[in-house]
Design a protein around this motif. Sequence first.
Motif, PDB file in Angstrom:
ATOM      1  N   ASP A  25       0.984  -1.105   0.171  1.00  0.00           N
ATOM      2  CA  ASP A  25      -0.454   0.126  -0.308  1.00  0.00           C
ATOM      3  C   ASP A  25       1.174   1.397   0.299  1.00  0.00           C
ATOM      4  N   PRO A  26       0.473   1.735  -1.252  1.00  0.00           N
ATOM      5  CA  PRO A  26       1.755   3.569  -0.721  1.00  0.00           C
ATOM      6  C   PRO A  26       1.856   3.898   0.006  1.00  0.00           C
ATOM      7  N   GLN A  27       0.130   3.789   0.062  1.00  0.00           N
ATOM      8  CA  GLN A  27       0.092   5.146   1.406  1.00  0.00           C
ATOM      9  C   GLN A  27       0.111   4.398   2.831  1.00  0.00           C
ATOM     10  N   SER A  28       0.504   3.222   3.239  1.00  0.00           N
ATOM     11  CA  SER A  28       0.881   2.595   4.606  1.00  0.00           C
ATOM     12  C   SER A  28       1.411   3.614   5.036  1.00  0.00           C
ATOM     13  N   PRO A  29       1.190   4.048   6.805  1.00  0.00           N
ATOM     14  CA  PRO A  29       1.980   4.947   7.299  1.00  0.00           C
ATOM     15  C   PRO A  29       2.949   4.094   7.294  1.00  0.00           C
ATOM     16  N   VAL A  30       4.646   4.909   8.176  1.00  0.00           N
ATOM     17  CA  VAL A  30       5.936   4.778   8.342  1.00  0.00           C
ATOM     18  C   VAL A  30       5.388   3.365   9.264  1.00  0.00           C
ATOM     19  N   PRO A  31       6.197   2.594   8.984  1.00  0.00           N
ATOM     20  CA  PRO A  31       6.585   1.041   9.950  1.00  0.00           C
ATOM     21  C   PRO A  31       7.148   1.337  11.302  1.00  0.00           C
ATOM     22  N   LEU A  32       6.086   0.211  12.053  1.00  0.00           N
ATOM     23  CA  LEU A  32       6.995   0.083  13.756  1.00  0.00           C
ATOM     24  C   LEU A  32       8.214   0.212  14.197  1.00  0.00           C
ATOM     25  N   PRO A  33       8.629   1.185  15.338  1.00  0.00           N
ATOM     26  CA  PRO A  33       9.859   0.767  15.896  1.00  0.00           C
ATOM     27  C   PRO A  33      10.066  -0.312  16.175  1.00  0.00           C
ATOM     28  N   ASP A  34      11.218  -1.079  16.376  1.00  0.00           N
ATOM     29  CA  ASP A  34      12.153  -2.124  16.746  1.00  0.00           C
ATOM     30  C   ASP A  34      11.119  -2.217  18.071  1.00  0.00           C
ATOM     31  N   GLY A  35      10.876  -3.601  18.625  1.00  0.00           N
ATOM     32  CA  GLY A  35       9.787  -3.711  19.849  1.00  0.00           C
ATOM     33  C   GLY A  35       8.710  -3.226  19.723  1.00  0.00           C
ATOM     34  N   VAL A  36       8.200  -2.619  19.085  1.00  0.00           N
ATOM     35  CA  VAL A  36       6.482  -3.111  19.501  1.00  0.00           C
ATOM     36  C   VAL A  36       5.898  -4.244  18.356  1.00  0.00           C
ATOM     37  N   ALA A  37       5.142  -4.711  19.004  1.00  0.00           N
ATOM     38  CA  ALA A  37       4.239  -5.724  18.166  1.00  0.00           C
ATOM     39  C   ALA A  37       3.390  -5.790  17.669  1.00  0.00           C
ATOM     40  N   ARG A  38       2.288  -6.487  17.199  1.00  0.00           N
ATOM     41  CA  ARG A  38       1.547  -6.117  16.175  1.00  0.00           C
ATOM     42  C   ARG A  38       0.285  -7.056  16.497  1.00  0.00           C
ATOM     43  N   THR A  39      -0.424  -6.466  15.870  1.00  0.00           N
ATOM     44  CA  THR A  39      -1.575  -8.018  16.333  1.00  0.00           C
ATOM     45  C   THR A  39      -1.950  -9.470  15.970  1.00  0.00           C
ATOM     46  N   CYS A  40      -1.115  -9.205  15.083  1.00  0.00           N
ATOM     47  CA  CYS A  40      -1.155  -9.946  14.741  1.00  0.00           C
ATOM     48  C   CYS A  40       0.350 -11.741  14.956  1.00  0.00           C
ATOM     49  N   ASP A  41       1.221 -10.874  16.221  1.00  0.00           N
ATOM     50  CA  ASP A  41       1.584 -11.441  16.449  1.00  0.00           C
ATOM     51  C   ASP A  41       1.861 -12.593  17.422  1.00  0.00           C
ATOM     52  N   PRO A  42       2.362 -13.465  16.956  1.00  0.00           N
ATOM     53  CA  PRO A  42       1.649 -15.131  17.765  1.00  0.00           C
ATOM     54  C   PRO A  42       2.293 -14.601  18.941  1.00  0.00           C
ATOM     55  N   ASP A  43       1.949 -15.296  20.548  1.00  0.00           N
ATOM     56  CA  ASP A  43       2.372 -15.548  21.952  1.00  0.00           C
ATOM     57  C   ASP A  43       1.474 -14.091  22.451  1.00  0.00           C
TER      58      ASP A  43
END
Length: 131
Positions: A25-43
Motif C-alpha cells: 500500500d503506497p499510502q501505508s504509515p511509517v513502519p513501526l519501531p523495533d520492539g513494538v508488537a502487532r495484533t497478529c503476532d503469536p504469543d
Amino acid sequence: MRLATTEAAHEPLVVNHPDQVEVIDPQSPVPLPDGVARTCDPDVRLPRLIRDVKALYTADAFKAKVRGNVFLRGVVDLDGSVRDILVVHPLDTSLDRAAQKAFAQWVFQPAMRGGEPVAMAVSVQMAFTTQ
C-alpha cells in the motif's frame, strides 16, 4: 512470494502465519519501531481497554454536517498509555485533531508476552455522526 492481490482475491485465502502476508500500500504509515508488537503476532495477549474518551465534534464541523470516520494508529506503551498517534485515514482537519486528542487519553492494560508487558500497535476508528 505473492499470495494474492486485491484483483485476484475472488476465492478464500487461508493464512496460517503473519509472515505469509505482505501488504502493499503506497499510502501505508511509517513502519513501526523495533520492539513494538502487532495484533497478529503469536504469543501476545492483546491490550485491554480500561478507559476511553470520546472525541468531541468541533463547532465548524458540526455546522458543516461533516460525518464519517477517522482511522488512527497508535502504540499502547508498557504503562498502558497511548503514544505515537497517526491519522491513517483523515476526515476533516479539526475532527482528525479531536480524534487524536481523545485517543491520547485512552488507557489500556498493556499487551503481554511471556508474562511481561510489551508495547503494541493498535488501530481505532472514531465515528462522527450528526443526529
